[in-house]
Scaffold this motif. Sequence first.
Motif, short mmCIF file in Angstrom:
data_model
loop_
_atom_site.label_atom_id
_atom_site.label_comp_id
_atom_site.label_asym_id
_atom_site.label_seq_id
_atom_site.Cartn_x
_atom_site.Cartn_y
_atom_site.Cartn_z
N VAL A 47 7.83 8.67 -5.58
CA VAL A 47 6.63 8.26 -4.85
C VAL A 47 6.08 6.97 -5.44
N GLU A 48 6.00 6.91 -6.75
CA GLU A 48 5.49 5.70 -7.42
C GLU A 48 6.38 4.50 -7.13
N LYS A 49 7.69 4.70 -7.16
CA LYS A 49 8.63 3.60 -6.89
C LYS A 49 8.49 3.10 -5.46
N LEU A 50 8.37 4.02 -4.49
CA LEU A 50 8.20 3.61 -3.10
C LEU A 50 6.93 2.79 -2.94
N SER A 51 5.83 3.25 -3.52
CA SER A 51 4.57 2.52 -3.41
C SER A 51 4.68 1.13 -4.03
N GLN A 52 5.36 1.03 -5.14
CA GLN A 52 5.58 -0.29 -5.77
C GLN A 52 6.41 -1.19 -4.85
N ASP A 53 7.46 -0.63 -4.28
CA ASP A 53 8.37 -1.42 -3.44
C ASP A 53 7.68 -1.96 -2.19
N VAL A 54 6.77 -1.16 -1.61
CA VAL A 54 6.14 -1.58 -0.35
C VAL A 54 4.82 -2.32 -0.57
N GLY A 55 4.39 -2.41 -1.82
CA GLY A 55 3.21 -3.21 -2.12
C GLY A 55 1.88 -2.50 -2.04
N THR A 56 1.88 -1.18 -2.21
CA THR A 56 0.60 -0.44 -2.16
C THR A 56 0.22 0.13 -3.51
N THR A 100 0.02 2.17 6.38
CA THR A 100 0.06 3.31 7.31
C THR A 100 1.28 4.19 7.05
N GLY A 101 2.38 3.57 6.63
CA GLY A 101 3.55 4.36 6.26
C GLY A 101 3.28 5.25 5.06
N MET A 102 2.56 4.72 4.08
CA MET A 102 2.19 5.54 2.92
C MET A 102 1.18 6.61 3.30
N ASP A 103 0.35 6.34 4.29
CA ASP A 103 -0.57 7.36 4.78
C ASP A 103 0.22 8.53 5.39
N ALA A 104 1.26 8.21 6.15
CA ALA A 104 2.11 9.26 6.71
C ALA A 104 2.74 10.09 5.60
N LEU A 105 3.22 9.42 4.55
CA LEU A 105 3.80 10.14 3.42
C LEU A 105 2.76 11.07 2.79
N THR A 106 1.56 10.56 2.60
CA THR A 106 0.50 11.37 1.99
C THR A 106 0.17 12.58 2.86
N HIS A 107 0.07 12.37 4.17
CA HIS A 107 -0.17 13.50 5.07
C HIS A 107 0.86 14.60 4.85
N ALA A 108 2.13 14.18 4.79
CA ALA A 108 3.21 15.16 4.69
C ALA A 108 3.21 15.85 3.33
#
Length: 383
Positions: free
Chosen positions: A327-336, A190-198
């Motif tokens: 963005v790629e690094k954040l997604s890797q770090d949070v497991g998405t 859901t956190g990555m969804d918020a990022l995508t929205h923004a």
Amino acid sequence: MYKEFVMPHLNLFGEGCLSGLPDLIRQCGGTRILLITDANLVKCGISSKVEEVLKSAGYDFVRYDGVKPNPSKENVYEAVELLKAEHCDAIIGLGGGSPNDCSKAVSIIGANGGEIEDYIGFNMSSKPGIPLITINTTAGTASEISRSYLISDEEKHVKLICKDMHSLAFASINDPLLMVSLPRKVTAETGMDALTHAVESYVCNNSYPLSKELAAAAIAMVFGNLRKALDNPSDIAVRDNMICAQSLAGMAFCNSGVGLDHSISHALGAMFGLPHGLCTAIVLPAVIRLNMIAAEGLYAELAERLFASECAGLDSHGRALVFLSNVEKLSQDVGTSHRLGEYGISEKDIPEIASKTLADGNIGRNPFMPDREQIESLLASIL
């Protein structure tokens, strides 16, 4: 061309703000409540917290907890039937995007009659919906402040997209105490969804200065807090920051729009039942890369605002790549950071996904209009 800014007229934030629910019910004239949620929120005890507030305030209520991760037409019709049978005059949506989208559909049909298909498009209802209060349990979807709702047609494997001023909640509640027990996976997706929205709001072709500033602030807050929320899920201040991030993102995209990522993600959710936030996270880096055709300068702007030290001496393309890499690094770090193939999606599915993507109402807000070949190539790159 004028712009509009829409959100519920009253929104509660902060630790313990769930206690304000009885007063909101009083203000909207509710006497008997339909509580719409899902089985997981019942199982983990979050629904009981809301129910205790209702009981203590003396409100009669009945609960519908059958909402699926991608709410179906059947969910909506079952809840409408319960609304009528129990003579409910107000609705509480409790959850993330799925229960709150379902609640908006129930509100509209409960007041106007008909079927979901009657409300596909923009402002198709004739009367205000049943009074609705949305209680958010994830810091991601911003469904609680949106006038849009998406319902899955499980027979046709499509999402029906409705956007209606009459479905806007009377009020929303964002209490971080309801989010501390969220599973790590849900917090991340859901956190990555918020990022995508923004991100999509910032670069979409309907953005304007207010929506861009809201989106940029949301992006900064997600980068600054999502990892912390996973490392220390009981940190109320961090949860509050993620609520602010998703709310800022919601205010941005609800008034400007999203684009290709959401069009693809809606198709994936409808066809394969995947969680929406997971879909947006998987798709986002590939969409950024493709959208550089038209929005390189906008991604470069974001990089300069958030990662200035990494941008020193780089041209626009280099700065845009800095944003993409973060963005790629954040997604890797949070497991998405996953591949579509991990979820049973194969090359043979690509043409149908592309067709549904091209038919999605959000694609027209993308910075440029991709063709079928570009979409299919993008999907192949993330299989």
